[in-house]
Design a protein around this motif. Structure first.
Motif, PDB file in Angstrom:
ATOM      1  N   MET A  79      88.479 -79.698 -34.575  1.00  0.00           N
ATOM      2  CA  MET A  79      89.174 -78.497 -34.164  1.00  0.00           C
ATOM      3  C   MET A  79      89.067 -78.389 -32.401  1.00  0.00           C
ATOM      4  O   MET A  79      90.585 -78.129 -31.634  1.00  0.00           O
ATOM      5  CB  MET A  79      89.318 -77.178 -34.987  1.00  0.00           C
ATOM      6  CG  MET A  79      89.581 -76.025 -34.534  1.00  0.00           C
ATOM      7  SD  MET A  79      88.855 -74.789 -35.369  1.00  0.00           S
ATOM      8  CE  MET A  79      89.815 -74.567 -37.104  1.00  0.00           C
ATOM      9  N   THR A  80      87.869 -78.047 -31.996  1.00  0.00           N
ATOM     10  CA  THR A  80      88.362 -77.671 -30.548  1.00  0.00           C
ATOM     11  C   THR A  80      88.332 -78.662 -29.558  1.00  0.00           C
ATOM     12  O   THR A  80      89.086 -78.467 -27.855  1.00  0.00           O
ATOM     13  CB  THR A  80      86.848 -77.221 -29.949  1.00  0.00           C
ATOM     14  OG1 THR A  80      85.884 -78.205 -30.705  1.00  0.00           O
ATOM     15  CG2 THR A  80      86.197 -76.624 -30.693  1.00  0.00           C
ATOM     16  N   ASP A  81      88.116 -79.823 -29.957  1.00  0.00           N
ATOM     17  CA  ASP A  81      88.368 -81.275 -28.999  1.00  0.00           C
ATOM     18  C   ASP A  81      90.378 -80.666 -29.221  1.00  0.00           C
ATOM     19  O   ASP A  81      90.920 -80.904 -27.828  1.00  0.00           O
ATOM     20  CB  ASP A  81      88.472 -82.478 -30.043  1.00  0.00           C
ATOM     21  CG  ASP A  81      87.037 -83.177 -29.386  1.00  0.00           C
ATOM     22  OD1 ASP A  81      86.383 -82.299 -28.665  1.00  0.00           O
ATOM     23  OD2 ASP A  81      86.581 -83.788 -29.881  1.00  0.00           O
ATOM     24  N   ARG A  82      90.809 -81.026 -30.614  1.00  0.00           N
ATOM     25  CA  ARG A  82      92.107 -80.099 -29.837  1.00  0.00           C
ATOM     26  C   ARG A  82      92.811 -79.020 -28.821  1.00  0.00           C
ATOM     27  O   ARG A  82      93.675 -79.191 -28.888  1.00  0.00           O
ATOM     28  CB  ARG A  82      93.217 -80.644 -31.553  1.00  0.00           C
ATOM     29  CG  ARG A  82      93.386 -81.552 -31.541  1.00  0.00           C
ATOM     30  CD  ARG A  82      93.539 -81.949 -33.515  1.00  0.00           C
ATOM     31  NE  ARG A  82      93.990 -83.461 -33.911  1.00  0.00           N
ATOM     32  CZ  ARG A  82      94.355 -83.542 -35.342  1.00  0.00           C
ATOM     33  NH1 ARG A  82      94.933 -82.374 -36.302  1.00  0.00           N
ATOM     34  NH2 ARG A  82      94.483 -84.985 -36.082  1.00  0.00           N
ATOM     35  N   THR A  86      94.017 -81.752 -25.825  1.00  0.00           N
ATOM     36  CA  THR A  86      95.036 -82.049 -25.965  1.00  0.00           C
ATOM     37  C   THR A  86      95.829 -80.899 -25.042  1.00  0.00           C
ATOM     38  O   THR A  86      97.216 -81.020 -25.234  1.00  0.00           O
ATOM     39  CB  THR A  86      95.249 -81.710 -27.448  1.00  0.00           C
ATOM     40  OG1 THR A  86      94.911 -83.504 -28.505  1.00  0.00           O
ATOM     41  CG2 THR A  86      97.238 -82.996 -27.478  1.00  0.00           C
ATOM     42  N   VAL A  87      95.836 -79.483 -25.710  1.00  0.00           N
ATOM     43  CA  VAL A  87      96.558 -77.997 -25.269  1.00  0.00           C
ATOM     44  C   VAL A  87      95.541 -78.239 -23.988  1.00  0.00           C
ATOM     45  O   VAL A  87      96.932 -77.719 -23.133  1.00  0.00           O
ATOM     46  CB  VAL A  87      96.816 -77.637 -26.453  1.00  0.00           C
ATOM     47  CG1 VAL A  87      97.420 -76.204 -26.371  1.00  0.00           C
ATOM     48  CG2 VAL A  87      97.347 -77.917 -27.895  1.00  0.00           C
ATOM     49  N   GLY A  88      94.376 -77.780 -24.376  1.00  0.00           N
ATOM     50  CA  GLY A  88      94.680 -76.805 -23.305  1.00  0.00           C
ATOM     51  C   GLY A  88      94.434 -77.797 -22.101  1.00  0.00           C
ATOM     52  O   GLY A  88      94.683 -76.959 -20.393  1.00  0.00           O
ATOM     53  N   VAL A  89      93.819 -78.830 -21.652  1.00  0.00           N
ATOM     54  CA  VAL A  89      93.795 -79.916 -20.153  1.00  0.00           C
ATOM     55  C   VAL A  89      95.507 -80.169 -20.357  1.00  0.00           C
ATOM     56  O   VAL A  89      95.784 -80.469 -19.742  1.00  0.00           O
ATOM     57  CB  VAL A  89      92.998 -80.307 -20.672  1.00  0.00           C
ATOM     58  CG1 VAL A  89      92.782 -81.609 -19.131  1.00  0.00           C
ATOM     59  CG2 VAL A  89      91.286 -80.058 -21.007  1.00  0.00           C
ATOM     60  N   PRO A 115      98.826 -76.386 -34.093  1.00  0.00           N
ATOM     61  CA  PRO A 115      97.801 -75.410 -35.108  1.00  0.00           C
ATOM     62  C   PRO A 115      96.025 -75.018 -34.753  1.00  0.00           C
ATOM     63  O   PRO A 115      96.271 -74.277 -35.207  1.00  0.00           O
ATOM     64  CB  PRO A 115      98.455 -76.157 -36.309  1.00  0.00           C
ATOM     65  CG  PRO A 115      99.689 -76.979 -36.244  1.00  0.00           C
ATOM     66  CD  PRO A 115      98.873 -77.436 -34.678  1.00  0.00           C
ATOM     67  N   ALA A 116      95.931 -76.473 -34.595  1.00  0.00           N
ATOM     68  CA  ALA A 116      94.413 -76.135 -33.894  1.00  0.00           C
ATOM     69  C   ALA A 116      94.009 -75.350 -32.751  1.00  0.00           C
ATOM     70  O   ALA A 116      93.188 -74.392 -32.078  1.00  0.00           O
ATOM     71  CB  ALA A 116      93.558 -77.768 -33.228  1.00  0.00           C
ATOM     72  N   TYR A 117      95.239 -75.253 -31.751  1.00  0.00           N
ATOM     73  CA  TYR A 117      94.754 -74.366 -30.870  1.00  0.00           C
ATOM     74  C   TYR A 117      95.240 -72.373 -31.169  1.00  0.00           C
ATOM     75  O   TYR A 117      94.285 -72.255 -30.789  1.00  0.00           O
ATOM     76  CB  TYR A 117      96.379 -74.307 -29.743  1.00  0.00           C
ATOM     77  CG  TYR A 117      96.389 -73.062 -28.442  1.00  0.00           C
ATOM     78  CD1 TYR A 117      95.023 -73.793 -27.378  1.00  0.00           C
ATOM     79  CD2 TYR A 117      96.886 -72.426 -29.070  1.00  0.00           C
ATOM     80  CE1 TYR A 117      95.608 -72.849 -26.146  1.00  0.00           C
ATOM     81  CE2 TYR A 117      96.693 -71.129 -27.487  1.00  0.00           C
ATOM     82  CZ  TYR A 117      96.445 -71.608 -26.283  1.00  0.00           C
ATOM     83  OH  TYR A 117      96.214 -71.247 -25.004  1.00  0.00           O
ATOM     84  N   ASN A 121      92.069 -69.714 -31.097  1.00  0.00           N
ATOM     85  CA  ASN A 121      92.443 -68.285 -30.874  1.00  0.00           C
ATOM     86  C   ASN A 121      92.848 -67.006 -31.875  1.00  0.00           C
ATOM     87  O   ASN A 121      91.988 -65.992 -31.975  1.00  0.00           O
ATOM     88  CB  ASN A 121      93.791 -67.972 -30.855  1.00  0.00           C
ATOM     89  CG  ASN A 121      94.331 -68.311 -28.916  1.00  0.00           C
ATOM     90  OD1 ASN A 121      94.216 -67.931 -28.097  1.00  0.00           O
ATOM     91  ND2 ASN A 121      94.320 -70.025 -28.539  1.00  0.00           N
ATOM     92  N   ARG A 122      92.894 -67.459 -33.323  1.00  0.00           N
ATOM     93  CA  ARG A 122      92.526 -66.594 -34.484  1.00  0.00           C
ATOM     94  C   ARG A 122      91.026 -66.654 -34.927  1.00  0.00           C
ATOM     95  O   ARG A 122      90.374 -65.283 -34.919  1.00  0.00           O
ATOM     96  CB  ARG A 122      93.164 -66.808 -35.651  1.00  0.00           C
ATOM     97  CG  ARG A 122      92.958 -66.020 -37.209  1.00  0.00           C
ATOM     98  CD  ARG A 122      93.432 -66.740 -38.333  1.00  0.00           C
ATOM     99  NE  ARG A 122      94.686 -67.392 -37.389  1.00  0.00           N
ATOM    100  CZ  ARG A 122      95.943 -68.467 -37.714  1.00  0.00           C
ATOM    101  NH1 ARG A 122      95.184 -69.429 -38.187  1.00  0.00           N
ATOM    102  NH2 ARG A 122      97.198 -68.460 -37.605  1.00  0.00           N
TER     103      ARG A 122
END
Length: 467
Positions: A79-82, A86-89, A115-117, A121-122
């Motif tokens: 989850m944290t990798d995605r 993937t999203v953050g970077v 969805p992992a992002y 956040n949730r």
């Protein structure tokens, strides 16, 4: 005041000593300073390489001196990798620095990563909600592009609704570029942020770009110079550039490790004047164009290589990608070529200096304090701390600063502007600066400006408090 902060980045601490800010600026040192003064709670992600990071969704709670409590979320690695890479970077970091390859990005795989992002956040919103009381003296500060959805997720919980602020440490891109995002992600980011009471940026330019995106993509919102009203809620948009921690700069300047680095760099300079830069090896730091500009200078006047040494302090990014690895290889190739053409045995024209991690800040302080000229030429940068460090530390150095660095707005009266995409223009400015100096009065005024800023004044700006 009760302060609750959250960031994807985790702080360092030492048992019995509390939080340990090591840098003279940036998000983690600023939050460390604020919590050290006010006390409160800090929610962050457990680093994935930490032995305690089990990824089971639990929270590691650590009490520190000064009334500070750390809440480190143990989240699943996949989850944290995605969420982060993937999203953050690969999406947001590159988007806000205008680095997406828009012929290919955003990529189709984003649908699986988003969805992992949301889930990360949730998890943050859940932990914050458990800490919030909604009391008048409570201030919740959410930070950076990793957590765009947290204000919305908190805002839905009326029983926990206190004052919520969001700070964006990156640039914000113009509406046409922001519009490359899929519509559901684009609109979700904007509406998520507009659930905060305050959204802050390092400079007016980024704030105006955000306001422009709201006006372009959210029908029915009302935008003025300092706020957005959407769905019945008003969000104040403010400019609050990070301060330089002058006391930390002075401590670093006096440390033995800094003296050792200063002596080493003086030996390598070998009596030559010094051009310095200090950067992470990130795409937007624009190292290749800086080296290309210096090459252009030396091609016109090769003899300058015997009078000047270009010292480039470089540190790796937190999580390198294939693009940053290619960038590092490109920089090393450019430096090797420069030294082959213009260097001499034992006297390179340009050096890439890779400091060891524990003394990275000491090396930067030594390089900037001993420089005759400092080049800071990012393509785009949220702020750029090195520019402030260079102005404070440099006894004689002129600072050449990119007009696309967020710090330029504050420092424009004390620096020489550089247009970062123009190699020959940069070369001309560089050559002119090599032939001149800096008036002492100019540097004294810059130092006064930097001393007047501090963490509490920054927090006042975010809270809308006038001193």
């Amino acid at each position: 005041m009760r302060l609750i902060v959250c960031s994807n980045s985790a702080p360092r601490w030492q048992d019995g000593a509390g939080l340990l800010p090591r840098s003279p600026g940036g998000l983690v040192p600023l939050l460390s300073t604020l919590l050290g003064r006010h006390g409160g709670d800090w929610v962050c992600t457990m680093p994935p390489d930490d032995a305690a990071a089990s990824g089971d969704g639990s929270v590691d709670v650590t009490g520190l001196p000064g009334g500070v409590t750390l809440h480190r979320l143990r989240l699943p690695r996949a989850m944290t990798d995605r969420h982060y890479e993937t999203v953050g970077v690969r999406l947001l970091l590159w988007l806000f620095h205008y680095l997406l390859d828009t012929a290919r990005q955003p990529e189709a795989g984003l649908a699986e990563a988003w969805p992992a992002y949301e889930a990360v956040n949730r998890a943050y919103a859940d932990r914050l909600a458990s800490l919030m009381t909604g009391s008048p003296d409570e201030f919740v500060l959410v930070n950076d592009h990793h957590l765009f959805l947290v204000p919305e997720m908190l805002g839905r919980r009326a029983e926990h609704r206190g004052r919520i602020a969001f700070f964006q440490g990156l640039p914000w891109c113009e509406p046409d570029y922001f519009g490359v995002l899929p519509a559901h992600i684009r609109d979700r980011i904007l509406t998520g942020l507009l659930c905060a009471d305050v959204v802050g940026f390092h400079c007016t330019r980024w704030a105006r770009a955000f306001l422009g995106c709201c006006a372009r993509f959210l029908p029915g919102c009302a935008v003025d110079d300092g706020s957005v009203t959407y769905d019945g809620h008003r969000t104040r948009v403010t400019v609050a550039p990070f301060p330089l921690d002058v006391a930390m700069v002075e401590r670093l300047r006096g440390e033995p490790a800094t003296a050792r680095w200063r002596a080493r760099l003086e030996r390598e300079a070998g009596g030559r004047r010094v051009i310095a830069r200090a950067d992470r090896i990130d795409l937007w730091k624009n190292l290749p164009r800086g080296f290309a500009a210096y090459r252009s200078v030396l091609e016109r006047e090769p003899g300058l290589a015997g009078e000047w040494w270009f010292c480039a302090v470089a540190t790796p990014p937190g999580r390198p990608t294939e693009r940053t690895r290619e960038l590092q290889s490109e920089c090393e190739g450019l430096v090797a070529g420069l030294n082959e053409r213009f260097g001499a045995p034992g006297r390179p024209a340009v050096s890439l200096v890779y400091p060891d991690l524990p003394t990275t800040r000491n090396c930067v302080v030594a390089a900037l304090s001993g420089a005759d000229l400092v080049l800071v030429n990012p393509t785009f940068d949220g702020m750029n701390l090195v520019a402030k460090e260079a102005l404070y530390l440099g006894e004689r150095a002129r600072l050449l600063l990119s007009v696309n660095a967020g710090a330029y707005e504050q420092l424009a009266g004390h620096v020489t502007p550089v247009h970062p995409f123009d190699v020959e223009g940069t070369a001309s400015v560089l050559r002119e600066a090599m032939a001149s100096g800096t008036a002492p009065a100019e540097r004294a005024a810059a130092r006064r400006l930097l001393r007047e800023q501090d963490a509490n004044r920054w927090l006042d700006r975010m809270m809308g408090v006038e001193r």
